[in-house]
Scaffold this active site. Structure first.
Site, PDB file in Angstrom:
ATOM      1  N   ASP A 455       0.869  -1.172   0.000  1.00  0.00           N
ATOM      2  CA  ASP A 455       0.000   0.000   0.000  1.00  0.00           C
ATOM      3  C   ASP A 455       0.911   1.228   0.000  1.00  0.00           C
ATOM      4  O   ASP A 455       2.069   1.147   0.428  1.00  0.00           O
ATOM      5  CB  ASP A 455      -0.867  -0.054   1.273  1.00  0.00           C
ATOM      6  CG  ASP A 455      -1.698   1.194   1.446  1.00  0.00           C
ATOM      7  OD1 ASP A 455      -2.337   1.607   0.472  1.00  0.00           O
ATOM      8  OD2 ASP A 455      -1.702   1.757   2.555  1.00  0.00           O
ATOM      9  N   ASP A 656      -7.151  -2.161   3.992  1.00  0.00           N
ATOM     10  CA  ASP A 656      -6.195  -3.173   3.536  1.00  0.00           C
ATOM     11  C   ASP A 656      -6.505  -4.561   4.104  1.00  0.00           C
ATOM     12  O   ASP A 656      -5.949  -5.556   3.635  1.00  0.00           O
ATOM     13  CB  ASP A 656      -4.764  -2.787   3.956  1.00  0.00           C
ATOM     14  CG  ASP A 656      -4.298  -1.495   3.296  1.00  0.00           C
ATOM     15  OD1 ASP A 656      -4.589  -1.314   2.107  1.00  0.00           O
ATOM     16  OD2 ASP A 656      -3.653  -0.678   3.984  1.00  0.00           O
TER      17      ASP A 656
END
Length: 764
Positions: A455, A656
């Site tokens: 990420d 996430d």
């Protein structure tokens, strides 16, 4: 279904874990059981309406084992000793030290007896080859009447655990390593005793000059020495948890009903007001209620600089206050605290089993019974085949040597230690480096990873706006420009304003006095400073002021995700500062190191393509997938896995979590959300992406250690058992003495633990 981990008392070898596991699985109400010899823990899932911990313990007690069941008070207590008792840690260490001390006493007592026996054995052997002269009759009779006394002490005092193993086998049919040693040494002792007691009647059938008291003495001595060295080494493998436990405060100074009182940490409850004095350790997690100070949080963040704490900021258990004093409100106590969760996570990981361990476990489970059958079959073959060729006396002598040798060398201790000891050391080393590993399977999977998906925000970048560049277009100094900007942004609530103020604070640049402050909605701010009217804002504000200004460079940087703050007066533009989510300094090196390890790096972000592309280029990312939603992240991981890739995903946010769960290995930044940390298999405590590289290296080193351990464990048995059985005797005349078998078996366990401990010295 209730799942609980208990410490198991009485475990001596790998086959012990297999016996306990089988026994648990037969109990009504038990859903699953996992027993780890390395940590001496049993993880059991059971239906509380059908069975309970006491019942579980009752089933294994006749076999020589028992569960250590913590009381409710211990489960809730969070002082060092109480928490340790709950987790079976320090208490286990204390008992282990007592056990090691007892073994040391026995080893010291056995050494002179063993040396004496080896001298006698050596003298007898050398005399046969006329290297030395034979003992005189008086000396021979004296030393050979001492040996049975020594052997009796060794078997019934030092070798008591092995006799119990033999007894349990006869009564319950359960065999473990102690059974093999017990049968082997008992057979050698009983044969020798019968030969001495009935010397004359037996003289015409067998060689009554040959006894095996020395074998009983030396084998038990070697095995006990090996177990002593192994136990000492195993204590070292788990010292990571002990060090974490030592970070826990024992007491807390609370304010109740207007009175200060010092209480045990186990008595602290949610909402308590806790006073912290200079130099004291924070006992539980909480939020500062009153006062301020600087707290050393290196335990959690890895950063050496103390962090400022003021009203409203959070404090974490185990961290150390420096010079100031403050009061905070307890928000997380007992097992909820970050430190407790870290300890639990490390402990669970050390107690879990890697898939590679399954092979060793299966072999250990069936190994002992097969060895017993093989050993007695070998004795039968020696008597059947050897008697016509060698004579009954010689065949019996060789048969007994083979029987005892096989039983001794075949102990699966090294096999059982191969995986768990490496896992314990690997997980402990990871914890010291700020890499928390949830379970052994994760550590094993990580070494196969060929693709890392990261990420952007909070993983590769800091996740908050920072001032990244200053362009000065005036006669003013850079410091003066920042000072004016900081003054203008002091009253602004925009997140970008905080980046300017934070920068000014780190550079020790003070704000000035301002008057007539005004917010120009959607464009910026204005105020009079030292008699001059200044403006700070975006390009729209500059357009309104009708100032000539080249926007091309600003637009180019804006496309990279940077936000400009332009400082101007009514006459001219004075300067431009760029604010952006800055790249973590360690990210570039981390990606470079991942490439060195042959791993492809992909950035997965919800940010726009231009910003993501610019950051990816700066860092050296291989591929960018931008403007994705949480479900798109999940699908991207699935697509990569569909291509046959082994994927690790690193992230820090709630968005996430689905992708972290789907990835082969989920890696959470410790600075991120609880959801991400709970979902991931690995947590990087400091939110430091460079730790990911260390985690991969740690995985590779640990797996290499496990494979080396398994190789040595197998090789000892593959070579040793046929040699002890006498398979090579007809061709080469080789027959393994039980004494050397005992030495080899002891050395195999010690070498496996020693090889695992080597990992501690490795640099990641």
């Amino acid at each position: 279904m209730h799942t609980q981990t208990y410490r198991v008392k009485g475990m001596h070898c790998a086959s012990c874990s297999a016996i306990i596991e089988k026994t648990f699985k037969k109990i009504v109400g038990v859903h699953s059981a996992e027993v780890n010899y390395g940590t001496e823990k049993a993880k059991v899932s059971f239906d509380t309406s059908k069975t309970n911990p006491q019942e579980l313990s009752r089933h294994i007690e006749p076999l020589g084992y028992s569960l250590e069941i913590p009381s409710t008070a211990e489960e809730m207590g969070m002082s060092t000793s109480e928490h340790a008792a709950h987790m079976g840690l320090n208490q286990s260490k204390k008992e282990k030290l007592a056990e090691v001390a007892d073994m040391r006493t026995k080893v010291l007592a056995a050494i002179p007896l063993t040396i004496f026996s080896i001298v006698v054995m050596g003298w007898d052997a050398l005399a046969q080859f006329e290297v030395v002269s034979a003992m005189s009759t008086v000396v021979y009779e004296f030393v050979h009447h001492l040996l049975p006394i020594f052997a009796t002490y060794m078997l019934f005092v030092v070798g008591k655990p092995y006799l119990w193993g033999f007894y349990r086998f006869l009564r319950y049919g359960k065999a473990n390593m102690d059974t093999l040693i017990g049968i082997g040494t008992s057979v050698a002792f009983l044969y020798s005793f019968i030969v001495m007691a009935f010397e004359e009647p037996l003289r015409q059938f067998i060689n009554v000059e040959h006894t095996y008291y020395d074998v009983t003495i030396v084998v038990i001595a070697f095995i006990t020495l090996g177990k002593y060295l192994e136990a000492k080494a195993k204590i070292k493998t788990g010292d990571a948890i002990e060090k974490l436990l030592n970070l826990q405060a024992k007491t807390a100074l609370v304010v109740r009903e207007g009175k200060e009182m010092e209480i045990s940490i186990s008595q602290v409850v949610h909402g308590d007001r806790i006073m912290i004095k200079p130099g004291s350790r924070i006992p539980v997690d909480g939020t500062v209620f009153e006062g301020s100070s600087f707290v050393d949080e290196s335990m959690v963040t890895g950063e050496p600089m103390p962090v400022e704490k003021s009203v409203g900021t959070t404090v974490v258990s185990g961290t150390i206050n420096t010079t100031g004093s403050f009061t905070f409100t307890a928000t997380k106590v007992g097992s909820q605290t970050l430190l407790a969760r870290i300890i639990k996570m490390v402990e669970d990981a050390q107690g879990s089993r890697a898939p590679i361990q399954a092979l060793a476990d299966k072999i250990s489970a069936v190994f002992v019974p097969i060895v017993l059958v093989f050993a007695f079959a070998t004795l039968g073959v020696w008597l059947l085949v050897g008697t016509p060729i060698l004579g009954f006396s010689q065949a019996l002598s060789f048969g007994l040597t083979s029987l005892v040798g096989i039983l001794v060398i075949a102990c699966p201790c090294a096999l059982g230690l191969a995986t768990p000891t490496a896992i314990i050391v690997g997980v402990g080393k990871g914890a010291k480096e700020g890499i928390l590993i949830k379970d052994a399977a994760t550590l094993e999977k990580l070494h196969k990873v060929d693709t890392v998906v990261v990420d952007k925000t909070g993983t590769l970048t800091y996740g908050k706006p920072e001032l990244v560049s200053i362009q000065n277009m005036s006669q003013l100094s850079e410091e003066k420009i920042i000072s004016i900007l900081a003054t203008l942004e002091t009253k602004s609530e925009h997140p970008i304003a905080h980046a300017v103020l934070e920068y000014a604070k780190t550079k020790n640049i003070s704000a000035l006095l301002a008057s007539d402050f005004e917010i120009i909605k959607g464009k910026g701010v204005t105020a009079f400073i030292e008699g001059t009217e200044y403006f700070a804002g975006n390009t729209k504000l500059i357009a309104d002021l009708k100032l000539s200004f080249n926007l091309n460079k600003i637009e180019a940087e804006t496309l990279q995700g940077k936000t400009p703050i332009i400082l101007a007066t009514k006459e001219a533009v004075l300067g431009v500062v760029m604010v952006a989510d800055a790249i973590k300094s360690e990210a570039i090196e981390a990606v470079r190191n991942l490439h060195t390890l042959g791993i492809r790096v992909i950035m997965l972000t919800g940010d726009n393509k231009n910003t993501a592309g610019a950051i990816a280029k700066d860092i050296g990312i291989d591929e960018v997938v931008a403007e994705v939603l949480p479900e798109d992240k999940l699908n991207t991981i699935k697509e990569l896995q569909g291509q046959g890739r082994i994927v690790a995903m690193a992230g820090d946010g709630i968005n996430d979590a689905p992708a972290l769960a789907q990835a082969d290995v989920g890696i959470a930044m410790g600075t991120g959300t609880d959801v991400a940390i709970e979902t991931a298999g690995i947590t990087l405590l400091h939110g430091d992406i460079s730790k990911l590289v260390k985690a991969v290296r740690l995985s590779k080193l640990t797996m290499r250690g496990i494979k080396q351990n398994l190789f040595w464990a197998f090789i000892y048995n593959i070579i040793g058992i046929p040699l002890a059985a006498g398979i090579f005797y007809p061709v080469f005349g080789w027959l393994l003495s039980p004494v050397f078998a005992g030495f080899a078996m002891a050395f195999s366990s010690v070498s496996v633990v020693g090889n695992s401990l080597r990992l501690k010295a490795k640099n990641l």
